[in-house]
Design a protein around this motif. Structure first.
Motif, mmCIF file in Angstrom:
data_model
loop_
_atom_site.group_PDB
_atom_site.id
_atom_site.type_symbol
_atom_site.label_atom_id
_atom_site.label_comp_id
_atom_site.label_asym_id
_atom_site.label_seq_id
_atom_site.Cartn_x
_atom_site.Cartn_y
_atom_site.Cartn_z
ATOM 1 N N THR A 1 -1.861 0.660 6.563
ATOM 2 C CA THR A 1 -2.604 0.410 5.197
ATOM 3 C C THR A 1 -3.742 -0.619 5.534
ATOM 4 N N LEU A 2 -5.133 -0.360 4.994
ATOM 5 C CA LEU A 2 -6.079 -1.403 5.107
ATOM 6 C C LEU A 2 -5.867 -2.437 4.274
ATOM 7 N N THR A 3 -5.987 -3.709 4.930
ATOM 8 C CA THR A 3 -5.669 -5.092 4.424
ATOM 9 C C THR A 3 -6.849 -5.884 4.925
ATOM 10 N N LEU A 4 -7.215 -6.976 4.578
ATOM 11 C CA LEU A 4 -8.149 -7.933 5.098
ATOM 12 C C LEU A 4 -7.682 -8.447 6.328
ATOM 13 N N PRO B 1 -8.295 -6.289 -6.423
ATOM 14 C CA PRO B 1 -7.837 -4.884 -6.062
ATOM 15 C C PRO B 1 -7.364 -4.752 -4.654
ATOM 16 N N ALA B 2 -6.603 -3.912 -4.467
ATOM 17 C CA ALA B 2 -5.973 -3.605 -2.935
ATOM 18 C C ALA B 2 -7.140 -2.962 -2.460
ATOM 19 N N CYS B 3 -7.359 -2.899 -1.118
ATOM 20 C CA CYS B 3 -8.361 -2.209 -0.536
ATOM 21 C C CYS B 3 -8.246 -0.644 -0.883
ATOM 22 N N VAL B 4 -7.205 -0.272 -0.510
ATOM 23 C CA VAL B 4 -6.617 1.032 -0.840
ATOM 24 C C VAL B 4 -6.957 1.591 -2.320
ATOM 25 N N ASP B 5 -7.302 0.765 -3.351
ATOM 26 C CA ASP B 5 -7.740 1.225 -4.633
ATOM 27 C C ASP B 5 -8.913 1.995 -4.583
ATOM 28 N N CYS B 6 -9.970 1.541 -3.649
ATOM 29 C CA CYS B 6 -11.083 2.288 -3.380
ATOM 30 C C CYS B 6 -11.105 3.103 -2.183
ATOM 31 N N HIS B 7 -10.530 2.193 -1.161
ATOM 32 C CA HIS B 7 -10.642 2.946 0.353
ATOM 33 C C HIS B 7 -9.125 3.772 0.473
ATOM 34 N N HIS B 8 -9.309 5.044 -0.262
ATOM 35 C CA HIS B 8 -7.914 5.607 -0.555
ATOM 36 C C HIS B 8 -7.720 6.346 0.829
ATOM 37 N N ALA B 9 -8.529 6.779 1.795
ATOM 38 C CA ALA B 9 -8.190 7.233 2.878
ATOM 39 C C ALA B 9 -7.688 6.216 4.045
ATOM 40 N N HIS C 1 -0.837 8.678 -5.209
ATOM 41 C CA HIS C 1 -1.634 8.078 -6.019
ATOM 42 C C HIS C 1 -2.568 9.143 -6.419
ATOM 43 N N PRO C 2 -2.433 10.150 -6.995
ATOM 44 C CA PRO C 2 -3.465 11.261 -7.248
ATOM 45 C C PRO C 2 -4.477 11.110 -8.191
ATOM 46 N N PRO C 3 -5.628 11.268 -7.820
ATOM 47 C CA PRO C 3 -6.081 12.547 -6.953
ATOM 48 C C PRO C 3 -6.354 12.257 -5.489
ATOM 49 N N HIS C 4 -6.142 10.990 -5.147
ATOM 50 C CA HIS C 4 -6.341 10.505 -3.784
ATOM 51 C C HIS C 4 -5.176 10.955 -2.806
ATOM 52 N N LYS C 5 -5.566 12.035 -2.304
ATOM 53 C CA LYS C 5 -4.093 12.538 -1.423
ATOM 54 C C LYS C 5 -4.523 12.460 -0.013
ATOM 55 N N THR C 6 -5.795 11.885 0.462
ATOM 56 C CA THR C 6 -6.160 12.185 1.931
ATOM 57 C C THR C 6 -6.122 10.801 2.670
ATOM 58 N N ALA C 7 -5.790 11.008 3.731
ATOM 59 C CA ALA C 7 -5.470 9.643 4.702
ATOM 60 C C ALA C 7 -6.518 10.335 5.912
ATOM 61 N N TRP C 8 -7.257 9.133 6.597
ATOM 62 C CA TRP C 8 -7.874 9.461 7.353
ATOM 63 C C TRP C 8 -7.588 8.119 8.602
ATOM 64 N N PRO C 9 -7.248 8.678 10.014
ATOM 65 C CA PRO C 9 -7.061 10.135 10.390
ATOM 66 C C PRO C 9 -5.627 10.302 9.537
ATOM 67 N N ALA C 10 -5.441 11.700 9.887
ATOM 68 C CA ALA C 10 -4.241 12.393 9.079
ATOM 69 C C ALA C 10 -3.005 11.706 9.540
ATOM 70 N N GLN D 1 -5.015 4.486 4.152
ATOM 71 C CA GLN D 1 -3.476 4.495 4.334
ATOM 72 C C GLN D 1 -2.874 5.460 4.705
ATOM 73 N N PRO D 2 -1.687 5.500 5.194
ATOM 74 C CA PRO D 2 -0.566 6.719 5.680
ATOM 75 C C PRO D 2 -0.954 7.829 4.348
ATOM 76 N N ALA D 3 -0.740 9.019 4.845
ATOM 77 C CA ALA D 3 -0.980 10.222 3.978
ATOM 78 C C ALA D 3 0.451 10.031 3.033
ATOM 79 N N THR D 4 1.600 9.551 3.365
ATOM 80 C CA THR D 4 2.537 9.651 2.268
ATOM 81 C C THR D 4 2.322 8.613 1.086
ATOM 82 N N GLU D 5 1.628 7.787 1.252
ATOM 83 C CA GLU D 5 1.483 6.628 0.311
ATOM 84 C C GLU D 5 0.162 7.113 -0.474
ATOM 85 N N ALA D 6 -0.939 7.751 0.048
ATOM 86 C CA ALA D 6 -1.966 8.352 -0.655
ATOM 87 C C ALA D 6 -1.529 9.192 -1.290
ATOM 88 N N ALA D 7 -0.543 10.031 -1.163
ATOM 89 C CA ALA D 7 0.029 11.340 -1.909
ATOM 90 C C ALA D 7 0.638 10.717 -3.217
#
Length: 189
Positions: free
Chosen positions: A102-105, A70-78, A88-97, A80-86
Motif C-alpha cells: 500500500t502506497l505510503t510516503l 489523507p492517505a495516499c490511497v485516498d486519491c491513488h486508489h490503484a 472502497h467502491p467504486p475504486h476497485k482497481t489495483a495496479w499491478p493486479a 494498494q492490494p486489490a483486496t483493499e481497493a475492493a
C-alpha cells in the motif's frame, strides 16, 4: 601530447569510478522519490489549468473530515492490494493486479516505483485508449442510474469534488473549492 591524452583519460576514468561508487554507497541519492509539491492538472481544459498543491494535501489535515492528512490511497486508489481497493467502491482497481503493498510516503522513499500507475495511465480523454487497460474504466456511482465512463476529467472531478464537497459539509464556512466552484481551481494562464 600522448602523455597528456593518457593522463586525461586516466583522470576521467577515476572520476567516473568515484561517481559510480558514490551512487552505490548512497542509494538514496539515486533512488529515493518524494512526491511533487505542486502538480499542474488539466493543462488543456477550457476553464484553465489547475495548480494542485500536492504537498499541502499530504502534510495538512485535509482528509474529507479534516481530522488528518489523507492517505495516499485516498486519491491513488490503484496503489494498494486489490483486496483493499475492493473495500472502497467504486475504486476497485489495483495496479499491478498482484500488488501486495500500500502506497505510503515511507514506501515511496524506499521504492521509486511504489506508485505503480499514474492516473492518466487508465483515466484518459474520451476517444483515447488507456495505457494499462483495454478501455477507459466505467463505474456505477452511488445514486447513479447508469455507469459513468471515468475519463480523466470525470475521475479528477469526482475524486477532488467529492472530497471537497464532504469538507464543506463538515465545515460549512470553508473557503475551499467545491464541485460547484470550478474557477476556484481552474485558472486561465
Amino acid at each position: 601530447m600522448k602523455i597528456l591524452t593518457v593522463f586525461a583519460a586516466l583522470l576521467f576514468t577515476i572520476a567516473l569510478a568515484l561517481s559510480a561508487s558514490t551512487v552505490a554507497l548512497n542509494p538514496s541519492a539515486a533512488q529515493t522519490k518524494t512526491p511533487p509539491e505542486t502538480i499542474v492538472l488539466a493543462k488543456d481544459a477550457k476553464l484553465g489549468q489547475v495548480a494542485f498543491n500536492h504537498a499541502k494535501h499530504f502534510t495538512e489535515n485535509r482528509s474529507a473530515d479534516l481530522s488528518k492528512p489523507p492517505a495516499c490511497v485516498d486519491c491513488h486508489h490503484a496503489a494498494q492490494p486489490a483486496t483493499e481497493a475492493a473495500k472502497h467502491p467504486p475504486h476497485k482497481t489495483a495496479w499491478p493486479a498482484d500488488r501486495t503493498t500500500t502506497l505510503t510516503l515511507d514506501l515511496l522513499e524506499k521504492d521509486p516505483n511504489a506508485l505503480g500507475a499514474k492516473c492518466t495511465d487508465c483515466h484518459v480523454r474520451t476517444g483515447e485508449k488507456p495505457k494499462l487497460l483495454p478501455e477507459i474504466p466505467s463505474v456505477k456511482l452511488e445514486g447513479g442510474a447508469e455507469p459513468t465512463v471515468m475519463t480523466n476529467q470525470q475521475a479528477f472531478h469526482h475524486a477532488c469534488g467529492d472530497c471537497h464537497d464532504a469538507v464543506a459539509k463538515v465545515k460549512p464556512d470553508s473557503t475551499g473549492p467545491t464541485s460547484k466552484k470550478c474557477t476556484t481551481c481552474h485558472k486561465k494562464t
